[in-house]
Write a protein that holds these residues in place. Structure first.
Motif, PDB file in Angstrom:
ATOM      1  N   UNK A   1       0.843  -1.189   0.000  1.00 27.08           N
ATOM      2  CA  UNK A   1       0.000   0.000   0.000  1.00 27.08           C
ATOM      3  C   UNK A   1       0.884   1.246   0.000  1.00 27.08           C
ATOM      4  N   UNK A   2       0.544   2.193  -0.845  1.00 27.20           N
ATOM      5  CA  UNK A   2       1.228   3.483  -0.871  1.00 27.20           C
ATOM      6  C   UNK A   2       0.146   4.524  -0.603  1.00 27.20           C
ATOM      7  N   UNK A   3       0.163   5.100   0.601  1.00 26.35           N
ATOM      8  CA  UNK A   3      -0.975   5.853   1.108  1.00 26.35           C
ATOM      9  C   UNK A   3      -0.556   7.255   1.526  1.00 26.35           C
ATOM     10  N   UNK A   4      -1.365   8.238   1.152  1.00 25.18           N
ATOM     11  CA  UNK A   4      -1.206   9.602   1.674  1.00 25.18           C
ATOM     12  C   UNK A   4      -2.605  10.110   2.041  1.00 25.18           C
ATOM     13  N   UNK A   5      -3.071   9.722   3.226  1.00 26.74           N
ATOM     14  CA  UNK A   5      -4.342  10.178   3.761  1.00 26.74           C
ATOM     15  C   UNK A   5      -4.060  11.318   4.732  1.00 26.74           C
ATOM     16  N   UNK A   6      -4.880  12.390   4.684  1.00 25.76           N
ATOM     17  CA  UNK A   6      -4.617  13.529   5.553  1.00 25.76           C
ATOM     18  C   UNK A   6      -5.912  14.104   6.110  1.00 25.76           C
ATOM     19  N   UNK A   7      -5.802  14.658   7.300  1.00 24.99           N
ATOM     20  CA  UNK A   7      -6.927  15.338   7.914  1.00 24.99           C
ATOM     21  C   UNK A   7      -7.143  16.712   7.293  1.00 24.99           C
TER      22      UNK A   7
ATOM     23  N   UNK B   1      -2.544   9.307   7.667  1.00 22.19           N
ATOM     24  CA  UNK B   1      -1.831   8.052   7.417  1.00 22.19           C
ATOM     25  C   UNK B   1      -1.004   8.247   6.154  1.00 22.19           C
ATOM     26  N   UNK B   2       0.304   8.372   6.319  1.00 24.66           N
ATOM     27  CA  UNK B   2       1.193   8.681   5.204  1.00 24.66           C
ATOM     28  C   UNK B   2       2.340   7.687   5.254  1.00 24.66           C
ATOM     29  N   UNK B   3       2.243   6.651   4.427  1.00 28.89           N
ATOM     30  CA  UNK B   3       3.198   5.564   4.567  1.00 28.89           C
ATOM     31  C   UNK B   3       3.224   4.669   3.342  1.00 28.89           C
ATOM     32  N   UNK B   4       4.293   3.861   3.272  1.00 32.09           N
ATOM     33  CA  UNK B   4       4.370   2.713   2.381  1.00 32.09           C
ATOM     34  C   UNK B   4       4.296   1.484   3.279  1.00 32.09           C
ATOM     35  N   UNK B   5       3.247   0.678   3.101  1.00 30.49           N
ATOM     36  CA  UNK B   5       3.021  -0.486   3.963  1.00 30.49           C
ATOM     37  C   UNK B   5       3.211  -1.764   3.146  1.00 30.49           C
TER      38      UNK B   5
END
Length: 456
Positions: free
Chosen positions: A203-209, A338-342
């Motif tokens: 997963x390559x994720x850049x979720x932000x508030x 959630x800002x990560x490579x999982x």
């Protein structure tokens, strides 16, 4: 090293929040010589005194952790020139030096502009003429679609050589992203298991508030897919999935990145229907604040049906990665950052314990913000022959330079390794063109999610 930087769009948010602080960090680290000059160019009727005052205020706000003397040095070397980037005469005046000697010295031109102005700005630069050895810097997205990227690359090729074009993506200069490469390539324990045999999904994720925050003028014409997935997240995909390069110089590194993009399996219309999602946020609350619906934000045109959440599932047709799913996702106004490579590893083939015992598959997280590395393992529980989660976390050392400081240093010294090559930009658009086409035809429903929720 080039010692004159001309920024078109110099009073915009990008300059205030990133370029000026990046220059201050370079000054504090001793990377800017006494001859360095900053030329701020914009359409507003202003003068150098006003621009220096504005720059000082922005540095106090966004670079307060940089020594005051370094901030003052950047301000003292700044000047302002009024310029319309669509007017070759204005552009020529903005890049002109203060003396005949300066006229012959190379200059770095930074287009801190909306992407739709890039073709006009590059055309004006071509007509105005640049000194030999000059460089040009463009922010993402590079073009507005595949045809636009092809045309922009054609215009750039008539202006300067490819090695003088810096299509910058600040994600590539983040220390965690650099550590992603180091973790993969410098550790024997990881590289042998970095393949589809061991890894089920990445997963390559850049979720932000963060919600729109007054950026409708840019964001409503772009959306999450173009703003994040087409550039930032596809670049992270390249670093995660590429074969080990011979070296980290610009040719070897960028060749391997292009190989990854070319290996992405083309999405059919059916793939887009079942492997992509889009949505925008409705009214809600985030950290005690009331957030209006996206379509009620100032400057938003509801008829555009712009997405604030985008997710695309990709597969790679390559020996290493056949069978691994790559999930790219980005959303605004969500309940948690959630800002990560999982990296999700496959479960072990056999567990010699009681039937009711289950071991969660291993998970390796490269946190992008905050910058940390987390490994989720399974260890022994408190009772005999039982299992329990075991989490190992390493916090990264603070980088010597912020991401934009690193990018600006590469521009001034002429190292394009962390910039996007022309064919990379084109391949990125090729991958997502079927998604853009289907979404524009409303073949994929535009879902909704309340601000502050987990998303659609």
């Amino acid at each position: 090293m080039i010692d004159r930087l001309v920024v078109f769009g110099a009073t915009a948010d990008l300059s205030a929040r990133y370029l000026l602080p990046g220059l201050a960090a370079l000054q504090a680290a001793g990377h800017l010589g006494d001859r360095f000059r900053l030329v701020g160019a914009d359409r507003g009727e202003a003068d150098t005194a006003w621009f220096r005052g504005w720059a000082a205020d922005q540095l106090d706000r966004h670079a307060f952790d940089v020594p005051a003397e370094a901030r003052k040095a950047v301000v003292d070397r700044a000047e302002y020139r009024r310029a319309d980037v669509t007017d070759p005469a204005d552009v020529a005046s903005a890049i002109a030096g203060e003396s005949p000697v300066d006229e012959q010295q190379p200059v770095a031109v930074y287009l801190a502009l909306p992407p739709m102005l890039f073709p006009a700005a590059v055309t004006s630069l071509h007509r105005a003429g640049l000194p030999p050895g000059s460089r040009i810097v463009l922010e993402k997205p590079f073009g507005e679609d595949l045809d636009g990227a092809l045309e922009l690359n054609r215009l750039l090729s008539e202006l300067v050589p490819e090695e003088a074009v810096f299509r910058v993506d600040h994600f590539l200069a983040m220390s965690t992203v650099q550590n992603l490469l180091g973790s993969r390539l410098a550790n024997r324990v990881l590289e042998p298991i970095w393949n589809s045999t061991q890894i089920a999904e990445i997963e390559i994720v850049w979720d932000e508030t963060l919600a729109l925050e007054g950026r409708a003028g840019y964001y409503d014409g772009v959306g999450a897919l173009k703003d994040m997935l087409q550039n930032h997240l596809l670049q992270l995909l390249c670093l995660v999935a590429m074969e080990p390069p011979v070296s980290l110089d610009e040719r070897d590194l960028r060749n391997r990145k292009v190989d990854v993009l070319r290996s992405v399996r083309p999405l059919t219309e059916d793939d887009v229907l079942h492997r992509t999602r889009r949505a925008h946020y409705t009214a809600g609350r985030i950290e005690g604040r009331d957030i209006p619906s996206y379509t009620a934000e100032d400057g938003v045109d509801p008829a555009r049906r712009t997405e604030t959440f985008a997710e695309v599932e990709l597969e790679l047709d390559s020996w290493r990665w056949s069978g691994t799913v790559f999930r790219l996702r980005s959303g605004k106004a969500l309940g948690n950052d959630r800002k990560e490579v999982a990296v999700h590893f496959r479960p072990v083939p056999h567990l010699p314990l009681a039937e009711d015992e289950q071991a969660q598959p291993n998970l390796l997280r490269f946190g992008l913000d905050p910058e940390e590395l987390t490994l989720h393992l399974t260890g022994t529980g408190t009772r005999a022959r039982t299992l329990a989660p075991l989490i190992l976390t390493a916090r990264m050392e603070p980088p010597l330079l912020p991401a934009y400081g690193r990018l600006l240093l590469d521009v001034l010294t002429g190292n394009p390794a962390l910039s996007i090559r022309g064919d990379e930009a084109e391949e990125s658009w090729r991958i997502l063109t079927p998604v853009l086409t289907a979404w524009s035809q409303d073949l994929v429903p535009l879902q909704e999610y309340p601000a502050g929720s987990d998303g659609p």
